[in-house]
Design a protein around this motif. Sequence first.
Motif, PDB file in Angstrom:
ATOM      1  N   ASN A   5       0.814  -1.218   0.000  1.00  0.00           N
ATOM      2  CA  ASN A   5       0.000   0.000   0.000  1.00  0.00           C
ATOM      3  C   ASN A   5       0.847   1.268   0.000  1.00  0.00           C
ATOM      4  O   ASN A   5       0.449   2.301  -0.536  1.00  0.00           O
ATOM      5  N   ALA A   6       2.015   1.189   0.632  1.00  0.00           N
ATOM      6  CA  ALA A   6       2.868   2.377   0.759  1.00  0.00           C
ATOM      7  C   ALA A   6       3.298   2.916  -0.605  1.00  0.00           C
ATOM      8  O   ALA A   6       3.542   4.120  -0.747  1.00  0.00           O
ATOM      9  N   VAL A   7       3.388   2.045  -1.593  1.00  0.00           N
ATOM     10  CA  VAL A   7       3.894   2.468  -2.904  1.00  0.00           C
ATOM     11  C   VAL A   7       3.022   3.574  -3.482  1.00  0.00           C
ATOM     12  O   VAL A   7       3.520   4.606  -3.955  1.00  0.00           O
ATOM     13  N   SER A   8       1.706   3.413  -3.434  1.00  0.00           N
ATOM     14  CA  SER A   8       0.826   4.450  -3.981  1.00  0.00           C
ATOM     15  C   SER A   8       0.715   5.648  -3.055  1.00  0.00           C
ATOM     16  O   SER A   8       0.465   6.765  -3.500  1.00  0.00           O
ATOM     17  N   ARG A   9       0.909   5.446  -1.765  1.00  0.00           N
ATOM     18  CA  ARG A   9       0.776   6.543  -0.809  1.00  0.00           C
ATOM     19  C   ARG A   9       1.970   7.486  -0.832  1.00  0.00           C
ATOM     20  O   ARG A   9       1.869   8.643  -0.421  1.00  0.00           O
ATOM     21  N   VAL A  10       3.118   6.983  -1.292  1.00  0.00           N
ATOM     22  CA  VAL A  10       4.341   7.782  -1.267  1.00  0.00           C
ATOM     23  C   VAL A  10       4.828   8.036  -2.693  1.00  0.00           C
ATOM     24  O   VAL A  10       6.018   8.120  -2.958  1.00  0.00           O
ATOM     25  N   GLU A  33      13.785  -1.619  -2.539  1.00  0.00           N
ATOM     26  CA  GLU A  33      13.380  -0.221  -2.434  1.00  0.00           C
ATOM     27  C   GLU A  33      11.987  -0.087  -1.849  1.00  0.00           C
ATOM     28  O   GLU A  33      11.651   0.930  -1.232  1.00  0.00           O
ATOM     29  N   TYR A  34      11.148  -1.103  -2.020  1.00  0.00           N
ATOM     30  CA  TYR A  34       9.775  -1.003  -1.525  1.00  0.00           C
ATOM     31  C   TYR A  34       9.721  -0.989  -0.003  1.00  0.00           C
ATOM     32  O   TYR A  34       8.826  -0.386   0.583  1.00  0.00           O
ATOM     33  N   GLU A  35      10.672  -1.634   0.651  1.00  0.00           N
ATOM     34  CA  GLU A  35      10.757  -1.539   2.109  1.00  0.00           C
ATOM     35  C   GLU A  35      11.081  -0.111   2.527  1.00  0.00           C
ATOM     36  O   GLU A  35      10.529   0.410   3.498  1.00  0.00           O
ATOM     37  N   ASN A  36      11.980   0.540   1.793  1.00  0.00           N
ATOM     38  CA  ASN A  36      12.340   1.923   2.114  1.00  0.00           C
ATOM     39  C   ASN A  36      11.148   2.861   1.921  1.00  0.00           C
ATOM     40  O   ASN A  36      10.955   3.809   2.685  1.00  0.00           O
ATOM     41  N   ILE A  37      10.353   2.595   0.879  1.00  0.00           N
ATOM     42  CA  ILE A  37       9.142   3.391   0.662  1.00  0.00           C
ATOM     43  C   ILE A  37       8.201   3.231   1.849  1.00  0.00           C
ATOM     44  O   ILE A  37       7.587   4.203   2.317  1.00  0.00           O
ATOM     45  N   ASN A  38       8.107   2.020   2.385  1.00  0.00           N
ATOM     46  CA  ASN A  38       7.230   1.795   3.531  1.00  0.00           C
ATOM     47  C   ASN A  38       7.748   2.504   4.776  1.00  0.00           C
ATOM     48  O   ASN A  38       6.965   3.021   5.578  1.00  0.00           O
ATOM     49  N   TYR A  39       9.058   2.555   4.961  1.00  0.00           N
ATOM     50  CA  TYR A  39       9.618   3.304   6.086  1.00  0.00           C
ATOM     51  C   TYR A  39       9.243   4.785   5.985  1.00  0.00           C
ATOM     52  O   TYR A  39       8.917   5.429   6.985  1.00  0.00           O
ATOM     53  N   GLU A  40       9.286   5.318   4.775  1.00  0.00           N
ATOM     54  CA  GLU A  40       8.911   6.720   4.585  1.00  0.00           C
ATOM     55  C   GLU A  40       7.423   6.904   4.866  1.00  0.00           C
ATOM     56  O   GLU A  40       7.006   7.916   5.449  1.00  0.00           O
ATOM     57  N   ARG A  41       6.610   5.945   4.460  1.00  0.00           N
ATOM     58  CA  ARG A  41       5.180   6.018   4.760  1.00  0.00           C
ATOM     59  C   ARG A  41       4.952   6.049   6.269  1.00  0.00           C
ATOM     60  O   ARG A  41       4.135   6.827   6.785  1.00  0.00           O
ATOM     61  N   LYS A  42       5.684   5.225   7.009  1.00  0.00           N
ATOM     62  CA  LYS A  42       5.559   5.218   8.469  1.00  0.00           C
ATOM     63  C   LYS A  42       5.952   6.565   9.065  1.00  0.00           C
ATOM     64  O   LYS A  42       5.284   7.078   9.970  1.00  0.00           O
TER      65      LYS A  42
END
Length: 559
Positions: free
Chosen positions: A294-299, A323-332
């Motif tokens: 979900n974070a991919v579309s949110r960020v 990279e998708y884990e890093n995107i999720n960290y930014e979402r958090k």
Amino acid sequence: MIKKLNDFKDDTNTLTPIENFMMKENGLSLKDYQRNFPDLDQKYRYYSFKDIIPTFSKLINTDKFIKFVLDNSKKKFVIAGDYDTDGIMSVLIFMIVFRKIGISVDYVTPNRLNEGYGMSESLVDRAIEKGAQCIITVDNGISCLDSVAYAKSKGIEVFITDHHLPTEGCIPENVEIVDPAYNHDKFEGICGAFVAAKLSKALLDACHIDDQYLLQEIFTYAAIATVTDMMPVLNENRLLLRASFNYVNFIKEKKVWCRTLKIVSSLGGRFFMSDPERLSSEDLYGYSIGPTINAVSRVEGDVEGLIYSMLTCDERGKWIDREYENINYERKRRTQEMMANHVRSKDPVDIEILDESAYDFPISGLTGLIAGQVSNLERKVSLVGYDNNGEYELSCRSIPGYNLHDAYERIRESHPELNLDGGGHASAMGIRLPAEPELLNQFKQFIIEDFNNHKGDVLAKNYLEFDDDQIDSIVNTLQHYEVFGSGFKAPQFVYRGKFKGFSNNVKTAAIGDYSFKYFTTEDSAYNYLNKEVEVNFSIKFDSKNGAYFKVDNIKRMNK
């Protein structure tokens, strides 16, 4: 409110006191017991996909879907998906299956931040650029009247697969629809990816393709979406989840580096993979894999690129980029910053309009997360939004016992002057109304009034008190009834005893005769030493420790 376990004895001796309490707390009737919990039948004790998939009910209009696909099998298909886990997994399922049967297929998904939910005219145009002659929607379409008409005006055949409740006056015309909520299927409460998986199984059967490995894969993607999209963990969803957990545990143990295991390990499941004793669970799907996707579309990540990575990672030696884990960290990080600005209100319904200029990042993709956190933490119906070019865009979350979608329909009918628009399902939905403060205040008053008229006992948070000789029976019963989740919440308990000590190394506290998982600072723990405390806790299970008690809240007695 504290209730005694012994108060829930069943005169008919059908259910034990703890079973009776769980049913009442979740608003489930004894009449529907067998329908809601088919996995407790002995014949399903192994929870094998091979045994369970044939038991899934057939969706209304399945035959029309098969005919649509096979009659147009020489044409170019484009799957029009959504940007969340459910939409993404739905696209992935159809892409895999259509390629398996030799149909030319591509996909498009909207940009959450500038296109919004569902199939728009711009999405249709992108599908045309990819050569679309037929469009199949997944996880959207039931309320896309204008865009479906636009696609048909371009000579494109359209078939809708969805699971959302339709908005009156927005249902597409002259198209076939598979949507369990719209068609009132035998079991309506399934996600879009489960719809796609069921249709795919029927399509493979029609093509005389028996591929058990493929079926295990696509139904596991449906299971991940089921948890992430907050579908009720009842009926067929329970069978689906239990079978998928067994499958993921098996391929992990055997180190079968298929696409499914690569998706699990690369998209949030690293902790699961690094611990050989950890088992797959709803937490893995709902708190790790789903949020990462979900974070991919949110960020502002590339959703179509993520789908491509998942489609191609089954090639030998190919993996999904970390990279998708890093995107999720930014979402958090962004979510934490927004939650830090949240102010609790005394209103029974939380409605907030956020100021986007207060943040250095787009908030449109994050309002649903804030609504979800507020709803869970404060046990409130939560509507969180922002002013989107003269229109309030609200992301909304219900709470157990109060269906916000039903409330929306009641208010929309009784107060047409609000010009409400929206859609979704019982647990989560989106609502739009003109960005006028007076209209918003009226809407807030109407929904508070509706909530007070329909809330029942939903505000009560009941904790169950038990006798020491009952704990073994409680633990065994809860383990038998797992999976818990949306639509079937695990009970919470209360215990009173003396705080005897704690260990920060293993994060436990000794209270009375029991040990509790207790995450806190040493300073706060010292304040409880040798004091009588009341602990609110839930019973959890893991592969290392079996059952353990997890503290939800603790307070000193007789301060």
